[in-house]
Design an enzyme around this catalytic site. Sequence first.
Site, mmCIF file in Angstrom:
data_model
loop_
_atom_site.group_PDB
_atom_site.id
_atom_site.type_symbol
_atom_site.label_atom_id
_atom_site.label_comp_id
_atom_site.label_asym_id
_atom_site.label_seq_id
_atom_site.Cartn_x
_atom_site.Cartn_y
_atom_site.Cartn_z
ATOM 1 N N GLY A 84 8.560 6.021 26.001
ATOM 2 C CA GLY A 84 9.430 6.809 26.855
ATOM 3 C C GLY A 84 10.877 6.690 26.405
ATOM 4 N N CYS A 85 11.699 7.575 26.940
ATOM 5 C CA CYS A 85 13.109 7.576 26.551
ATOM 6 C C CYS A 85 13.806 6.310 27.040
ATOM 7 C CB CYS A 85 13.804 8.829 27.050
ATOM 8 S SG CYS A 85 13.380 9.311 28.740
ATOM 9 N N TYR A 86 13.526 5.890 28.275
ATOM 10 C CA TYR A 86 14.165 4.671 28.765
ATOM 11 C C TYR A 86 13.794 3.468 27.908
ATOM 12 C CZ TYR A 86 15.656 7.088 33.069
ATOM 13 O OH TYR A 86 16.253 7.931 33.971
#
Lengths: 348, 348, 348, 348
Positions: C150-152
């Site tokens: 994921g981006c986070y």
Amino acid sequence: MKNLANVAILGASGYTGAELVRLLSRHPGVRIGALTADRKAGEKYGDVFPHLAGLDLPGLVTIDDLNWDQHDLIFCCLPHGTTQEVIASIPRNKKVVDLSADFRLRDLAAYEKWYGHPHRAVDLQDEAVFGLTELYRDEIAAARLVACPGCYPTSALLPLVPLVEQKVISTGNIVIDSKSGVSGAGRALKEGSLFSEVSEAIHAYGVANHRHVAEIDQELGRAAGAPVIASFTPHLIPMNRGMLSTIYVELVPGKSAEDIHATLSGRYGEGEQFVRILPMGEVPATRHVRGTNHALIGVVADRRPGRAIIVSVIDNLVKGASGQMVQNMNLMLGFEETAGLMQEALFP
Amino acid sequence: MKNLANVAILGASGYTGAELVRLLSRHPGVRIGALTADRKAGEKYGDVFPHLAGLDLPGLVTIDDLNWDQHDLIFCCLPHGTTQEVIASIPRNKKVVDLSADFRLRDLAAYEKWYGHPHRAVDLQDEAVFGLTELYRDEIAAARLVACPGCYPTSALLPLVPLVEQKVISTGNIVIDSKSGVSGAGRALKEGSLFSEVSEAIHAYGVANHRHVAEIDQELGRAAGAPVIASFTPHLIPMNRGMLSTIYVELVPGKSAEDIHATLSGRYGEGEQFVRILPMGEVPATRHVRGTNHALIGVVADRRPGRAIIVSVIDNLVKGASGQMVQNMNLMLGFEETAGLMQEALFP
Amino acid sequence: MKNLANVAILGASGYTGAELVRLLSRHPGVRIGALTADRKAGEKYGDVFPHLAGLDLPGLVTIDDLNWDQHDLIFCCLPHGTTQEVIASIPRNKKVVDLSADFRLRDLAAYEKWYGHPHRAVDLQDEAVFGLTELYRDEIAAARLVACPGCYPTSALLPLVPLVEQKVISTGNIVIDSKSGVSGAGRALKEGSLFSEVSEAIHAYGVANHRHVAEIDQELGRAAGAPVIASFTPHLIPMNRGMLSTIYVELVPGKSAEDIHATLSGRYGEGEQFVRILPMGEVPATRHVRGTNHALIGVVADRRPGRAIIVSVIDNLVKGASGQMVQNMNLMLGFEETAGLMQEALFP
Amino acid sequence: MKNLANVAILGASGYTGAELVRLLSRHPGVRIGALTADRKAGEKYGDVFPHLAGLDLPGLVTIDDLNWDQHDLIFCCLPHGTTQEVIASIPRNKKVVDLSADFRLRDLAAYEKWYGHPHRAVDLQDEAVFGLTELYRDEIAAARLVACPGCYPTSALLPLVPLVEQKVISTGNIVIDSKSGVSGAGRALKEGSLFSEVSEAIHAYGVANHRHVAEIDQELGRAAGAPVIASFTPHLIPMNRGMLSTIYVELVPGKSAEDIHATLSGRYGEGEQFVRILPMGEVPATRHVRGTNHALIGVVADRRPGRAIIVSVIDNLVKGASGQMVQNMNLMLGFEETAGLMQEALFP
């Protein structure tokens, strides 16, 4: 509390409903007696709109749950089409302020053309008064049913109607280029209202074909005493609130841009609390009316001889919607016209 | 490296300078040999524009530090007024692509009227070619000095010039309502460019009086073979990039909106890489050209008989500024016209 | 054309799909052979994403319409949950780059806890490689199935994993405060993604409970050789693209903030094209990576002795999603790791 | 009119000055007697802030033009540093509400360290009361000089002080991650406040080094009875108004997140009009307080045992600045504490 007028808001789960609640919460003569929202019935209003959670408000119910007897006036923020049937079911001794398009058009053929079906409450349409307050103040004060205009017509008609009535401008060459904030699209789930589809961009929509132009034509035609067709293009701007209309007009021979300014200044003079004409040559910005019921209008002579450019701004949710509804209610119930509406703009 | 063309960018500390660097950094035939910025001379470019810190670039110097001999072509992004004196000092065997307004107007009287002082490099003005690539492609390829148009004229002239040339529209009733992102105001410190003054709002400025209209009149007049005065109003939109012009035109008797569409489709057909005419009745959005050198144009018949509405979009920093500069350089130095310019739009 | 690798994109009607198309359209070694979107099958891609209408692309089809034989590699941008069944149906001789969460978690119990149901493709989960390129480069190059993070997690793990591995920071006191642009929520119709719900505001969501923290814990635990629980709070920012994580860490006794900087500088040195460590004491901004595959990391000593603050930025749609997918594909298919990914940031 | 309190606003040409005017314009007990702005002296206030042009206000003058005798209370919105000399020149029988940092720090050494010069009005500093209303209500009511806190300290101290006082949280491990709208930077011309530098982006600034942390340490130390050092990072968000602080705390052994919630609910109960504690586990958004004097606080148990996350929101220009000034004035002049401050939030 018994001396407060009791109002109900139908369709309270949208932005215009919430804006009504915001404005009415500080109104000295009104109590919100009921809030409806069919799909959200049973929810607390503060859960649907947390920015209003501090208010003491009734919970959301369905329209069927209402007891009309308890209310003095009904605000109607329902979608176009369903509105006429709901309003037809309200007892005739109750006053109604409607925001839908259902009762704005006097011509049944025009209604059918723009909205795709015959009108279902023809007798009510006859009775309805067009709710642009500054133009129909006396009729509104005496009305039972007021059909508030759309935000685009409000921004365009305030400057144009007096100029057409007084034959300062030609009716054959009017161009209205309007720009609106996104809240005008409401809280409905549409791809075109998503943040990423709107921010950092601009586009036109409904070019030459937006329904609001029917109201513009109607009122300009009435002012002219003859049919008028205006060019009108709405645009979506990456901002929440605000509407600006840039209007290009042709002067009647012998008239000047200063005559436009003088006509508007005369029409919206001392007595008008919410319409302000800027000094000749100056133009307004939407940020100057954010959150208020004001309309600001500027007039500039065009470079082309015999032509002028008019710029008009409102907050689409206030003077273009809920604020004008309250202004009309004030007339209908005998309050000060400005009651509940005297806030300064929120800037920045 | 010796086969790469060596270019210098004067005024590289503004947004258009940075955009030139961004585009040229991926150009297969060009090397950036010098970057100037008088007040920031001595600084690293990556400190002034950290988004470009990953590139291997020369540091900022003053114009006096330049050795013109090292450069094949000079990009000039200097302010209006000072530009003409700087360009007059560049050796005549060097090619120049200028973005200022100094060499756009052929009429010395018009220049003096709009810019407030007599022109200081009259002979260069005679020689300059107006840099709207699609309209002056051959002249640009042969030119030494190209004066790129402003962003507003680019967005308006691309659709209007062919229509005036082919006598599809009347020249007496053209209304151009333009909307621009804030980057068009540059990186200069102005109260009106502050975030809090611009965001969540819209306003018009320079109404009936913006300097760019001089270029519009000039090119429309040339296309018509007779003087033309257009109505033009620019607006500031709370977005970084993008420009949309909504253009209201009157058809020559016997012509239709479809004729407009056909004329533009014919003019910007297969050979044009950067101008695209949408299907009849569709209109473009600025997000569709964000970061690209494209112009998209849509045509809609107006409700008023005999009239049409044209919507044109560009990225003001690319096709409206630095992209068109690169496009012109490509012609002047014999590269593919699209070299360095083939990116898709960044959306969302 | 026959030497180009043929890729298919499943779930191409979302923002990450469109971003893949944007990046791959300039990739020298790849051809987009198929685009799927179940509900929009039959539509032209340029109608779904007009900003890409200028490309020559296949129309949208359903997954059932695909002939897997034609494709060398499959990009999967499908929703969590359905992904595992689709990928299980892809022939085992086809490489897959997945963006969903379905194959990121190695621990079946953790998967079930966070996603609410048992995993449906356990054997594939064993095989999947965690696709944070800089941390698993060799494994990715040899993998058949890569599960992009994921981006986070991407923004947090890039700085944290080397610091945990090298025992520079304590694993017991890590706070990750992340801020994301709205495009991370995708193009789905959710009230919380409407312009008026997001603009001019900020809020936290999924506080102490966001699914991405499972990936963060997993990778930090692996780096530490012992379980790690991080504090993590995501926030929604009124911008399209960009992600910034502010990370508060406690130093292992004897270590300093300079040691953090040295560790990261050593880990992401000359060889790394996409990760850049800023000079000690400087912090990055998301605008510096807009539209690029870069990650920028800054390190500052905290006022509290023995503590430091790390700031990490990426573009959530590029290094946080589609760019990293392309980066991984490059490794899996033997291209230059940077192929198709060398653009400068779009600023402003 | 003679019974209205007469107030002067020094430094009225900035955003906090304009916000004071907006709030005071509807205050039932106050009249704005003078507005100063040295560089804009002689201008009409409505020309400097057109959104307030509808009000009947005095023109801008210099401070030297003031006759202190005419005013009952002075609002001071001047820059840090010059404020102390101006306030020293005000007759001692006049009440003063100051928004600068000049009188917030009780420790002269701390002042000198953070502001770079010895304090120039030491006796006044002794007398000044820290103007966080909910924490110093009685002292403020009796004060002559009130030093209103910065917006960051207001958002952080409201939740933290009661928790430190009641020993619910450890003072050794407090992390405050704050996010602010751009209006907090004022109307001054700074490159970093330009629309194109701020929109579509986020960055941290003053990491581990922002002056506001001195106030935070001071008040937390006072609550603890021992020195406290907090970690604090401010971030700039592309929005006009609003501030959100995400606060990571460690519980004292034996305490739970529910104890935090109970402590805050007890502290800010029925009597507090402007601070509202959300139900356990819920967090607020800045849009819910836009334009209001409210602070909303949410509490969530962290995944890490023994820790909690607190989210606090205010409007930086109202509760973080001008609204709190009015709230303090109300106490100092004996008005209802809520006078002039009872508006609902403007959403969307």
